[in-house]
Design an enzyme around this catalytic site. Structure first.
Site, mmCIF file in Angstrom:
data_model
loop_
_atom_site.group_PDB
_atom_site.id
_atom_site.type_symbol
_atom_site.label_atom_id
_atom_site.label_comp_id
_atom_site.label_asym_id
_atom_site.label_seq_id
_atom_site.Cartn_x
_atom_site.Cartn_y
_atom_site.Cartn_z
ATOM 1 C CG PHE A 1 69.242 8.010 61.668
ATOM 2 C CD1 PHE A 1 69.923 8.570 60.593
ATOM 3 C CD2 PHE A 1 67.874 7.814 61.533
ATOM 4 C CE1 PHE A 1 69.265 8.932 59.422
ATOM 5 C CE2 PHE A 1 67.210 8.164 60.370
ATOM 6 C CZ PHE A 1 67.902 8.723 59.309
ATOM 7 C CG ASP B 1 64.173 7.356 67.900
ATOM 8 O OD1 ASP B 1 63.358 6.483 67.560
ATOM 9 O OD2 ASP B 1 64.775 8.076 67.080
ATOM 10 C CE LYS C 1 63.862 2.375 60.939
ATOM 11 N NZ LYS C 1 63.979 2.398 59.498
HETATM 12 C C1 LIG Z 1 65.965 5.332 65.570
HETATM 13 C C2 LIG Z 1 65.330 6.011 64.404
HETATM 14 N N1 LIG Z 1 64.677 7.165 64.585
HETATM 15 C C3 LIG Z 1 64.057 7.796 63.573
HETATM 16 C C4 LIG Z 1 64.082 7.298 62.288
HETATM 17 C C5 LIG Z 1 63.373 8.016 61.172
HETATM 18 O O1 LIG Z 1 62.272 7.299 60.767
HETATM 19 P P1 LIG Z 1 61.637 7.554 59.328
HETATM 20 O O2 LIG Z 1 62.651 7.133 58.316
HETATM 21 O O3 LIG Z 1 60.395 6.713 59.304
HETATM 22 O O4 LIG Z 1 61.335 9.011 59.242
HETATM 23 C C6 LIG Z 1 64.771 6.103 62.044
HETATM 24 C C7 LIG Z 1 64.867 5.540 60.685
HETATM 25 O O5 LIG Z 1 65.753 4.800 60.340
HETATM 26 C C8 LIG Z 1 65.408 5.446 63.128
HETATM 27 O O6 LIG Z 1 66.087 4.294 62.950
#
Ligand SMILES: Cc1ncc(COP(=O)(O)O)c(C=O)c1O
Length: 434
Positions: free
Chosen positions: A143, A251, A280
């Site tokens: 994700f 990420d 986050k």
């Molecule tokens: C690992 C990871 N990358 C990217 C995102 C996307 O972040 P956002 O919801 O702030 O756009 C998330 C959100 O859950 C995530 O857990």
């Protein structure tokens, strides 16, 4: 803790209004309507008290309304809330950039955004710009966000993609070496080897590695179900990518900012990524994301990328206060209380009907529920999430069948034990319901 058998009247009224006016795309896993928070506790609009084991999806590192964060935010809000950082440098955000680079040991630069997905979009653009290669790799179960570029990398749930194609092209997914449910009929012991062989095979037969810009990875898969890689896997992957000049983008949007007991989860793997995304937990709930990239990749010229709100000084002030608190003991707390909580959950849950796995690192923990063998059991998981809510414990699902525990990093050992007890009770009530 009292049991809440039905929705309170104020919550009910707000949820009725909510249903009529907001986008139908929002998930509402259970009828919780927050009013205020304090530490690891949330109170709803009817005055009901909840222990927070979700942290606003792994965001609220310092809990709710931490006085140091409130003070920092208030002070900056009194000075100015916005002068576009893409156009004009300001001290609070420059200081934050310096501090983040220092935390990664130097040699990086920072691009700021407001959300996780924006950091990923920036990483996609920079990887392509710098390498002039079109392809991007990601894992199945990954994700990385929901905008059209990051969504193309996301593959944790086809619901997120349904109806939105064509997505960004030139993305190839590689099976994640999940030790609990290994792909390719591999075993827990050889899954790393099998996945790396598959990647070599892909490069030899179909995907010229000279056309691949970057591989996007989560050190621990988040939305995919809190799935940890086999030990040593990322080191071997990094070596393979280096041989082909392919960048590794870590990420760390969910794993970073101390959640796993180190500032970056990649520290557990002994890997130094070419780029890192953070969001986050970075600013205790204020919208802020950061893409850190190795100094040598800083090839894009002035004006190549930018945003109106990214690098907001109020969010930066929240991040500075958050970093003070993380360095002042919260990262260590996440490691210590996390270890204790994983042990407690294992002792209470492992070996019981429907419980497949208890896994995690620091305060990023999941219980995975199964039917036969290791088949996913989303029904049992969802029932437990609901029963936990009724018992005054807030949790969230992750992936097909995991229940995630991602509390604020200020969680004490005694609150962790209370949460574990409530989870066990929720599980037992869910089983009774059949
Ligand atoms: C690992 C990871 N990358 C990217 C995102 C996307 O972040 P956002 O919801 O702030 O756009 C998330 C959100 O859950 C995530 O857990």
């Amino acid at each position: 803790m009292t049991t809440h058998t039905s929705v309170g009247p104020k919550a009910k009224a707000i949820l009725e209004r909510d249903r009529k006016v907001v986008s139908s795309s929002y998930a509402r896993p259970y009828p919780f309507v927050p009013h205020r928070g304090e530490g690891v506790w949330l109170f709803d609009v009817d005055g009901r008290k909840y222990l927070d084991f979700m942290g606003g999806i792994a965001v609220n590192t310092t809990g709710y309304a931490h006085p140091k964060v409130v003070e920092a935010v208030t002070e900056q809000a009194r000075r100015f809330a916005h002068v576009c950082f893409s156009d004009f440098a300001h001290e609070p955000v420059v200081s934050l950039a310096e501090r983040l680079v220092e935390k990664l040991g130097g040699g990086y630069r920072v691009y700021f955004g407001n959300s996780g997905t924006e950091a990923i979009e920036a990483a996609i653009k920079l990887a392509r710009y710098h390498t002039r290669r079109p392809y991007l790799l990601a894992f199945t179960g990954a994700f990385h966000g929901r905008t059209m570029g990051s969504l193309a990398l996301t593959s944790s749930n086809s619901k997120y993609r349904e109806g939105f194609s064509p997505l960004m092209p030139y993305v190839v997914h590689v099976p994640f070496p999940d030790p609990f449910r290994p792909p390719f009929n591999a075993t827990e012991q050889n899954v790393a080897e099998v996945v790396l062989d598959y990647l070599e095979h892909l490069f030899a037969t179909k995907l010229p590695p000279s056309e691949v810009a970057a591989f996007f990875v989560e050190p621990i898969q988040g939305e995919g179900g809190y799935v940890l890689p086999p030990p040593g896997f990322f080191q071997r992957l990094k070596a393979l990518l280096d041989r082909h000049g392919i960048l590794l983008v870590a990420d760390e949007i969910q794993t970073g900012a101390g959640r796993t007991g180190t500032f970056l989860a990649m520290a557990h793997e002994g890997v130094v990524p070419d780029m890192v995304t953070l969001a986050k937990g970075l600013a205790s709930g204020y919208p802020l994301s950061a893409l850190l990239f190795r100094e040598e990749l800083s090839s894009w010229p002035s004006g190549a990328h930018g945003t109106t709100f990214g690098g907001n000084p109020v969010a930066a002030a929240a991040a500075m206060a958050t970093l003070d608190l993380l360095e002042g003991g919260l990262i260590e707390n996440a490691r210590r209380v996390g270890d204790r909580l994983i042990r407690e959950l294992k002792a209470r849950m492992m070996g019981r009907p429907g419980v497949g796995d208890v896994r995690g690192r620091g305060l990023m923990i999941a219980i995975d529920f199964v039917k036969e063998g290791r088949d996913h059991n989303p029904k049992l998981r969802d029932r437990i999430v609901n029963e936990a809510f009724a018992l005054g414990l807030l949790t969230l699902p992750a992936g097909p069948s995991a229940l995630r525990v991602s509390p604020p990093l200020i969680l004490t050992e005694s609150d962790a034990m209370l949460g574990a007890e409530l989870l066990q009770r929720a599980y037992e009530r869910a089983l009774e319901l059949g």
